[in-house]
Design an enzyme around this catalytic site. Structure first.
Site, mmCIF file in Angstrom:
data_model
loop_
_atom_site.group_PDB
_atom_site.id
_atom_site.type_symbol
_atom_site.label_atom_id
_atom_site.label_comp_id
_atom_site.label_asym_id
_atom_site.label_seq_id
_atom_site.Cartn_x
_atom_site.Cartn_y
_atom_site.Cartn_z
ATOM 1 N N ASP A 1 0.159 -2.288 12.108
ATOM 2 C CA ASP A 1 0.668 -3.509 12.732
ATOM 3 C C ASP A 1 0.335 -3.739 14.215
ATOM 4 O O ASP A 1 -0.306 -4.699 14.567
ATOM 5 C CB ASP A 1 2.182 -3.565 12.547
ATOM 6 N N GLU B 1 8.233 9.081 9.507
ATOM 7 C CA GLU B 1 7.263 8.000 9.301
ATOM 8 C C GLU B 1 5.971 8.281 10.089
ATOM 9 O O GLU B 1 4.874 8.095 9.593
ATOM 10 C CB GLU B 1 7.911 6.685 9.771
ATOM 11 N N TRP C 1 0.829 -1.211 0.000
ATOM 12 C CA TRP C 1 0.000 0.000 0.000
ATOM 13 C C TRP C 1 0.863 1.260 0.000
ATOM 14 O O TRP C 1 0.431 2.308 -0.468
ATOM 15 C CB TRP C 1 -1.090 -0.019 1.063
ATOM 16 N N ASP C 2 2.105 1.134 0.461
ATOM 17 C CA ASP C 2 3.011 2.293 0.367
ATOM 18 C C ASP C 2 3.127 2.727 -1.088
ATOM 19 O O ASP C 2 3.063 3.920 -1.410
ATOM 20 C CB ASP C 2 4.425 1.936 0.870
#
Ligand code: 2M8
Length: 692
Positions: free
Chosen positions: A169, A405, A34-35
Site C-alpha cells: 500500500d 504482520e 492475495w492473503d
C-alpha cells in the site's frame, strides 16, 4: 520448531470462520484476495479441503467481468474496518456479484500459482483434479480480464489503479505518483480510519496517503467501476513489477493446470511470453540492476528501489544476466547481505535511502510473503546460497519474535497486527519444505551399488610422461582451482559440465600421477590445503565415476571403499579425513569438507598460501546456512547432525557454542552464545541430496 508449527496452525484455526480465513481478527476481519492464496498454500501442506474451501469462497465472489475483488466482506462482521461496502458502493457496477459484498479493485493474481501448489501438495490427486476443473475457467477469466481491460498497449503489461492493488500500500514506489494528486481544491467524501486505532499510527500509512486512497476510490465509484472510463480519469495508472511478475508466475502455473486437466494451454503461454518480454524491455534498469514500476501517465520508470523490483525472479521473467544483477543488488548493504549484522531477511525498501523506515508498514520493514516469493525466485534461478539464507531467516523471524504482520528490519521485532495469517501459513509451507528436503535426503537410505571390494579411482596415467612432484603439485592445484571456478556457481556443482570438460580429463591424468607424489614432504600450510582440496576433488571424481544420480548414499562404501593411490598408500575419503583430524584446526576442517551433499558448505578451492582464510570462509558459510539455527529467546541451538557424528571433536554443547560464537554475524546471537551457560542443543537432520 515443531512447537511453532503447531502454533502457526492454531493461528489459522483462530482466523478461520468456517468459510475462509481472515488475515487478522482485529485489523482485517474480512477475506482478502492475495492473503487467501498465501493462506491456501499453507493449508495445502496439511489440510487440502480447507485450502480448496479458502479459494472457492474467494472465487465465488468473482465479478462478472472476471475481476477478482481485493476484499470479500463478511456480512456478519461489518463495522470494524474501513472502507466497507457502504463506502465502496460496488452495487453501482453492472459487474459486481449479486450475492456478495466486495470492494471494487483487485490484488496481485497469485491464485493460479496457489492452485497448482494445492495440487502438487495433495495426496488425493483425483479429488483435487475436480477442483482444478472447477477453478480453471475462473482463473482464465481473471487473467483474460487483466489482459483485456488493463493492458492498454497490448504488450502484456498490466496496470494497477490504486496502491491497494499492489498489495504494498504505502510503498515509497507510489510517492511520486501520489504526490502529483493535488487535493487542495478537492472535496473529499467524509471518512474515518479505523486501522490506526488498532495499530500504532507510526506503523501505518499516514493521513496524506489515506486521503489519496479515498480520493481514488471516489473516482472509481463515480465511474461505476467501468475500467475504460477509470483509465481516462484516474491519476494512478502504473505498471507494477510485482503485480506483473506474479501474473507471469500464475500464467506458468495456468499452463501446468491446463495440462493436468487436458485443456489447451496456448493462451497462457502467450500471455506469459508477452508479459515477461515487455517487463524485460520496459521495466528493467541495467545501471541499477533492478526492475522499476512504470508511471503510465508520465510515460517513465519510477526510479524507486523496492523489493518489488526483484520479483521478476519469482515470475521467471528476468533473463540470466538480469537475474545476476538482481542478486548482486539484493545481496548488498542496500537490502540484506549474507552475514551482514542485524539483517533480518530482505526489507521492503533500499536501506540506504534517507526516507527508509524500519517500522512503517511498506516503507522498510520485512514482510514474510515478499521474502517467501523472493525465496521461490532465488530457488528458480538456482541462487542456492542466498535462497538458503533467506529460508532460514524467514523461519527464524516468527519463531523469535512471534507471528506478526511485518518485522523491524533492524531488530526483528514484530509490528502491525499479531497472529497474522499469511505469516503463519507461509511459515507452515517453508517448515514442510525444510523437513521434507531433509527427510527425502535421509530416505536415500537404499544403496544402489554395494561395493564389496575396493576400487582404485586413479589408475596410473600413462597418457602423460612422468612429471616431477613439484609439477604434479602445481598442476593439481591449477586444475582443481579451475574446475571449481568454472563449474561451481552459488555453491551448486555442475557435475555434468565437469564430466564433459577438458579440465576434468587433464585432472584425471594428473590424479593418475599422485602415486609418485608424497604430500608429507610439503610444508604445513601446503599439506593442509592439498589434503582438503584432494578430499573435495575425490568426491567429485567418485560421483562421476560411480554415476551417482541423486546422492552419494547410492554407493555403499563411497567413503571407505573407493580409493586414490597417494604416494605409497591407497587412501579412501575416510582415511584422508583421519589425517586431517591431526591438524589443530580439525573442528573447522571437518565442517568445511564438501561431501557432495546439500548440507555441505559451498565448494571452494583452498589456497596453499593461506588455507585458513578459505577454511574460515567455508565455516562461515556453514554457520550462516540453514545447517545452524540459533534462537536466543528460546535458549536453543540447532545444528547439523554432522557435528553429532564427530563427537570426538564436538563433544558437548559447550564446545559447539564456543565454535559457533566465532562465526555468528548477528550480535544478539553472539551475545546469547557468550552468556548462556546451558543452551538446549538439538540436531538437524543431514541433507544427503547431491549439491548439484
Ligand atoms: C494491507 O492492505 C489493506 C488494504 O487492502 C489495509 O492496509 O487496510 C496490505 O498489507 C495488503 O497487502 C494485504 O493484503 C491486506 C490484508 O492483509 O492488508
Amino acid at each position: 520448531m515443531k512447537n511453532h508449527l503447531y502454533k502457526a496452525k492454531k493461528i489459522l484455526d483462530k482466523n478461520w470462520n468456517g468459510k475462509f480465513t481472515v488475515p487478522s481478527i482485529h485489523l482485517y476481519p474480512h477475506q482478502w484476495n492475495w492473503d487467501s492464496a498465501f493462506i491456501a498454500i499453507g493449508y495445502s501442506r496439511y489440510d487440502t479441503d480447507r485450502a480448496i474451501q479458502e479459494l472457492k469462497s474467494l472465487f465465488d465472489a468473482q465479478w462478472k467481468n472476471g475481476m477478482l475483488p481485493h476484499i470479500v466482506f463478511d456480512k456478519n462482521n461489518l463495522g470494524k474496518y474501513f472502507p466497507e461496502p457502504d463506502f465502496w458502493k460496488t452495487e453501482l457496477s453492472k459487474n459486481a456479484p449479486e450475492n456478495h459484498l466486495t470492494s471494487g479493485i483487485t490484488q496481485p493474481p497469485i491464485h493460479a500459482y496457489a492452485v497448482l501448489k494445492i495440487y502438487e501438495n495433495s495426496k488425493d490427486k483425483k479429488k483435487v483434479k475436480e477442483f482444478l476443473k472447477w477453478i480453471y475457467p475462473k482463473l482464465v477469466k481473471l487473467h483474460r480480464y487483466l489482459y483485456l481491460e488493463r493492458n492498454p498497449d497490448d504488450n502484456g503489461l498490466v496496470y494497477i489503479i490504486h496502491p491497494w492493488e499492489s498489495g504494498m500500500d504505502n510503498s515509497p514506489m507510489w510517492d511520486p505518483v501520489l504526490k502529483r494528486i493535488d487535493l487542495s481544491q478537492v472535496k473529499l467524501p467524509d471518512f474515518e480510519r479505523k486501522d490506526n486505532r488498532i495499530v500504532d499510527p507510526e506503523q501505518r500509512p499516514g493521513d496524506d496517503d489515506y486521503k489519496r486512497y479515498i480520493y481514488l476510490v471516489d473516482i472509481f465509484r463515480k465511474n461505476r467501476y467501468e475500467d475504460r472510463k477509470i483509465f481516462h480519469e484516474c491519476p494512478f495508472i502504473v505498471f507494477d513489477p510485482l503485480f506483473n511478475s506474479v501474473l507471469a508466475a500464475s500464467n506458468k502455473a495456468l499452463m501446468k493446470i491446463a495440462d493436468i486437466i487436458g485443456e489447451n494451454c496456448r493462451q497462457a503461454e502467450e500471455w506469459y511470453l508477452t508479459t515477461s518480454r515487455s517487463m524485460r524491455d520496459l521495466l528493467y534498469d541495467n545501471n541499477r540492476g533492478i526492475f522499476y514500476a512504470y508511471d503510465y501517465i508520465e510515460k517513465k520508470q519510477i526510479k524507486v528501489e523496492t523489493s518489488a523490483g526483484f520479483m521478476p525472479l519469482f515470475g521467471g521473467v528476468a533473463s540470466h544476466s538480469q537475474a545476476l544483477k538482481l542478486l548482486e543488488y539484493m545481496n548488498s548493504a542496500s537490502f540484506c547481505q549474507i552475514h551482514e549484522d542485524n539483517c533480518f531477511a530482505i526489507p521492503n525498501y533500499d536501506k540506504t535511502k534517507k526516507d527508509f523506515s524500519t517500522k512503517n508498514y511498506w516503507r522498510g520493514p520485512v514482510w514474510i510473503n515478499i521474502n517467501w516469493m523472493l525465496y521461490q525466485g532465488l530457488k528458480r534461478y538456482r541462487f542456492k546460497q542466498k535462497a538458503e539464507h533467506l529460508e532460514k531467516t524467514i523461519l527464524e523471524l516468527p519463531v523469535r519474535f512471534g507471528f506478526y504482520e511485518y518485522f523491524d528490519s533492524r531488530f526483528g521485532r514484530g509490528y502491525g497486527t499479531k497472529d497474522f495469517s499469511w505469516t503463519a501459513a507461509l511459515f507452515i509451507d517453508l517448515f514442510y519444505d525444510y523437513e521434507n528436503s531433509k527427510k527425502v535426503g535421509k530416505n536415500i537410505g537404499f544403496f544402489i551399488q554395494i561395493l564389496r571390494n575396493e576400487i582404485v579411482a586413479n589408475p596410473d596415467g600413462n597418457a602423460i610422461s612422468i612429471k616431477s612432484p613439484d609439477e604434479i603439485f602445481f598442476e593439481f592445484n591449477m586444475l582443481s582451482n579451475l574446475i571449481i571456478k568454472k563449474y561451481v556457481k552459488n555453491g551448486s556443482v555442475d557435475y555434468r559440465g565437469i564430466k564433459l570438460s577438458p579440465e576434468y580429463k587433464l585432472f584425471q591424468n594428473i590424479a593418475g600421477k599422485l602415486s609418485i607424489f608424497d604430500p608429507f614432504s610439503l610444508g604445513e600450510n601446503e599439506k593442509k590445503a592439498f589434503l582438503i582440496n584432494l578430499y573435495n576433488m575425490m568426491v567429485i571424481d567418485f560421483i562421476l565415476k560411480m554415476k551417482v544420480k541423486k546422492s552419494v548414499r547410492e554407493v555403499d562404501g563411497f567413503f571407505t571403499k573407493i580409493k586414490y593411490r597417494l604416494g605409497k598408500e591407497k587412501l579412501s575419503l575416510k582415511d584422508i579425513e583421519q589425517i586431517l583430524k591431526s591438524f589443530k584446526e580439525k573442528d573447522k576442517i571437518i565442517v568445511s569438507l564438501v561431501r557432495g551433499t546439500q548440507s555441505s558448505p559451498p565448494l571452494r578451492f583452498v589456497s596453499p598460501e593461506n588455507p585458513l582464510f578459505d577454511i574460515n570462509g567455508a565455516v562461515k558459510d556453514f554457520v550462516g546456512s540453514s545447517e545452524v539455527l540459533i534462537f536466543p529467546e528460546e535458549k536453543t541451538v540447532m545444528v547439523s547432525e554432522l557435528l553429532k557424528w564427530y563427537r570426538d571433536i564436538f563433544n558437548d554443547a559447550g564446545k559447539i557454542k564456543q565454535f559457533l560464537k566465532e562465526y555468528v554475524s548477528d550480535d544478539r546471537k553472539r551475545e546469547f552464545l557468550e552468556k548462556e551457560e546451558n543452551p538446549e542443543l538439538l540436531y538437524l537432520p543431514y541433507d544427503w541430496y547431491l549439491n548439484n
